[in-house]
Design a protein around this motif. Structure first.
Motif, PDB file in Angstrom:
ATOM      1  N   UNK A   1       0.819  -1.217   0.000  1.00  0.00           N
ATOM      2  CA  UNK A   1       0.000   0.000   0.000  1.00  0.00           C
ATOM      3  C   UNK A   1       0.846   1.257   0.000  1.00  0.00           C
ATOM      4  N   UNK A   2       2.096   1.151   0.394  1.00  0.00           N
ATOM      5  CA  UNK A   2       2.965   2.313   0.396  1.00  0.00           C
ATOM      6  C   UNK A   2       3.209   2.853  -1.015  1.00  0.00           C
ATOM      7  N   UNK A   3       3.110   2.003  -2.008  1.00  0.00           N
ATOM      8  CA  UNK A   3       3.341   2.433  -3.388  1.00  0.00           C
ATOM      9  C   UNK A   3       2.046   2.684  -4.141  1.00  0.00           C
ATOM     10  N   UNK A   4       0.978   2.975  -3.368  1.00  0.00           N
ATOM     11  CA  UNK A   4      -0.332   3.140  -3.999  1.00  0.00           C
ATOM     12  C   UNK A   4      -0.431   4.399  -4.839  1.00  0.00           C
ATOM     13  N   UNK A   5       0.570   5.272  -4.769  1.00  0.00           N
ATOM     14  CA  UNK A   5       0.532   6.467  -5.598  1.00  0.00           C
ATOM     15  C   UNK A   5       0.902   6.206  -7.035  1.00  0.00           C
ATOM     16  N   UNK A   6       1.425   5.020  -7.360  1.00  0.00           N
ATOM     17  CA  UNK A   6       1.800   4.737  -8.735  1.00  0.00           C
ATOM     18  C   UNK A   6       0.572   4.408  -9.563  1.00  0.00           C
ATOM     19  N   UNK A   7       0.618   4.732 -10.849  1.00  0.00           N
ATOM     20  CA  UNK A   7      -0.536   4.528 -11.722  1.00  0.00           C
ATOM     21  C   UNK A   7      -0.565   3.119 -12.279  1.00  0.00           C
ATOM     22  N   UNK A   8      -1.788   2.596 -12.410  1.00  0.00           N
ATOM     23  CA  UNK A   8      -1.941   1.273 -13.016  1.00  0.00           C
ATOM     24  C   UNK A   8      -2.222   1.348 -14.490  1.00  0.00           C
ATOM     25  N   UNK A   9      -2.157   2.537 -15.110  1.00  0.00           N
ATOM     26  CA  UNK A   9      -2.498   2.713 -16.515  1.00  0.00           C
ATOM     27  C   UNK A   9      -1.469   3.618 -17.189  1.00  0.00           C
ATOM     28  N   UNK A  10      -0.943   3.171 -18.291  1.00  0.00           N
ATOM     29  CA  UNK A  10       0.004   3.967 -19.064  1.00  0.00           C
ATOM     30  C   UNK A  10      -0.436   4.022 -20.523  1.00  0.00           C
ATOM     31  N   UNK A  11       0.122   4.986 -21.261  1.00  0.00           N
ATOM     32  CA  UNK A  11      -0.224   5.180 -22.669  1.00  0.00           C
ATOM     33  C   UNK A  11       0.983   4.832 -23.525  1.00  0.00           C
ATOM     34  N   UNK A  12       0.770   3.916 -24.462  1.00  0.00           N
ATOM     35  CA  UNK A  12       1.816   3.551 -25.422  1.00  0.00           C
ATOM     36  C   UNK A  12       1.534   4.266 -26.741  1.00  0.00           C
TER      37      UNK A  12
END
Length: 414
Positions: A176-187
């Motif tokens: 949960x500490x890394x919950x600020x990272x996004x699960x969606x990126x654009x290629x």
């Protein structure tokens, strides 16, 4: 040298300078040469007025983008809504079956295509690693996708974080500490210009622009030259409007031949792309100088000298270069601005060039744009024809008055 001689030489030097300036002012205001004292203010005023009106909303650019949603889920619908609500992107159309992005970008309908793959919602809900969506960017004009790239990345980050945070929370406190990272990126995939080079677009833009400048100067002086050579009355009274319009043909053929030869050389040395059939494209290339010439005729119809016509070049070719989509994004021109841009021939031609050269469109796929372009040229020809018959009527009235005046002379003498 004596002091008196020095003073005399200085006085002559000042007088010569003053005389030269006076002579140029007299020539400028004589009506026989370019009236720059009027043109400089006219050009500055119209440029400032027109473009300030057209670009009033430039801060809010809604670039049209298509979406191929292969997942067709609640999560993909939410993402599409978020994109459409952004400041810089407008969803023009949504498809739920595979569609070729090149086909969707034809005729500058959209600046790019968002591809949401099947399993999008499931991948976001179940995965703990970043999930990719695709963006197929039309790089026929590299300037038009800058804001889109930035907005898509921001939206992807915002839409991906909540899902990823939920998944990481379920895995435990450490994750949960890394919950600020996004699960969606654009290629991003750059269509027609994988290296994002400005060279092909710049070369093509300037090839048509500078060739058009010289052609425009030539045809803007055409009606004045006919006046100066004493051919005007014969051309109007004894010939038809088609004969007047036909004067543009040799110039248009020269333009077409020159640009074609230069294009062949540039394509041969890989300086310019051309994926389509050039023979199918060739008629549109002839229509460009022909329409420039028609506009030049309309502007300079009543000018008696060639020099007066040449001064109006800024109103014929440059606006199409600026607003034709080779130097700035067509998406910045909405509503009235879009229609205003299509008053100028280069706007039409740049669109045809992008379809044939970059997208490789076939003649059958270009029937619609060709039809619109032909209607545009036809409308210009009709305006020239109308101007021709109004001029004929004016000259006939003058001739009738002259005949009547001559017929009265013997009676008065008697």
């Amino acid at each position: 040298m004596t002091k008196e001689a020095a003073l005399s030489g200085f006085a002559k030097w000042r007088r010569d300078i003053a005389d030269s300036i006076y002579e140029e002012i007299s020539a400028m205001m004589s009506g026989h040469f370019i009236p720059y004292h009027k043109l400089c203010f006219m050009a500055a005023f119209l440029t400032a007025l027109i473009f300030s009106i057209l670009f009033t909303q430039m801060g809010v650019i809604e670039a049209p983008v298509a979406v191929v949603d292969l997942d067709h889920s609640a999560r993909s619908a939410k993402f599409i809504q978020a994109v459409d609500s952004s400041r810089d992107i407008r969803i023009a159309s949504v498809f739920h079956t595979p569609v070729d992005p090149v086909y969707l970008t034809r005729h500058d309908n959209v600046v790019g295509v968002i591809v949401i793959p099947k399993g999008f919602e499931k991948g976001l809900l179940n995965g703990t690693t970043p999930y990719n969506i695709g963006y197929e960017a039309d790089m026929g004009n590299p300037a038009q996708n800058g804001e889109v790239f930035e907005s898509l990345n921001q939206i992807a980050a915002q839409e991906g974080i909540p899902v990823n945070a939920e998944n990481l929370q379920a895995l435990g406190p450490a994750s949960a500490q890394s919950s600020g990272s996004s699960g969606l990126t654009v290629s991003i995939r750059r269509l027609f210009n994988p290296t994002n080079s400005l060279v092909p677009v710049t070369i093509a833009g300037f090839l048509y622009f500078f060739s058009g400048i010289f052609f425009g100067i030539t045809t803007l002086m055409l009606t004045g030259r006919v006046h100066v050579m004493g051919q005007w009355e014969n051309a109007i009274l004894n010939r038809g409007p088609s004969a007047m319009i036909a004067r543009l043909i040799p110039y248009a053929l020269g333009y077409t031949a020159a640009v074609t030869i230069m294009t062949a050389g540039l394509v041969l040395f890989n300086c310019m792309p051309f994926k389509g059939n050039y023979l199918a494209y060739l008629p549109s290339l002839f229509m460009l100088p022909f329409s420039i010439g028609l506009i030049a005729m309309l502007i300079t119809w009543s000018f008696k000298t060639p020099a007066n016509g040449a001064s109006f070049m800024i109103f014929v070719v440059p606006p199409g270069f600026i607003m034709g989509g080779m130097t700035m994004a067509m998406g910045e021109l909405t509503g009235t601005g879009w229609y205003f841009a299509h008053l100028f021939p280069l706007t039409w031609q740049y669109s045809m060039y992008r379809d044939f050269a970059f997208r490789g469109m076939t003649l059958s796929q270009m029937i619609g744009p060709y039809g619109e372009y032909i209607l545009y040229v036809t409308a210009l020809m009709m305006l020239v024809t109308l101007r021709f018959y109004l001029e004929r009527r004016r000259l006939l009235r003058i001739r009738d008055r002259q005949v009547a005046a001559l017929a009265q002379v013997p009676g008065e003498a008697a």
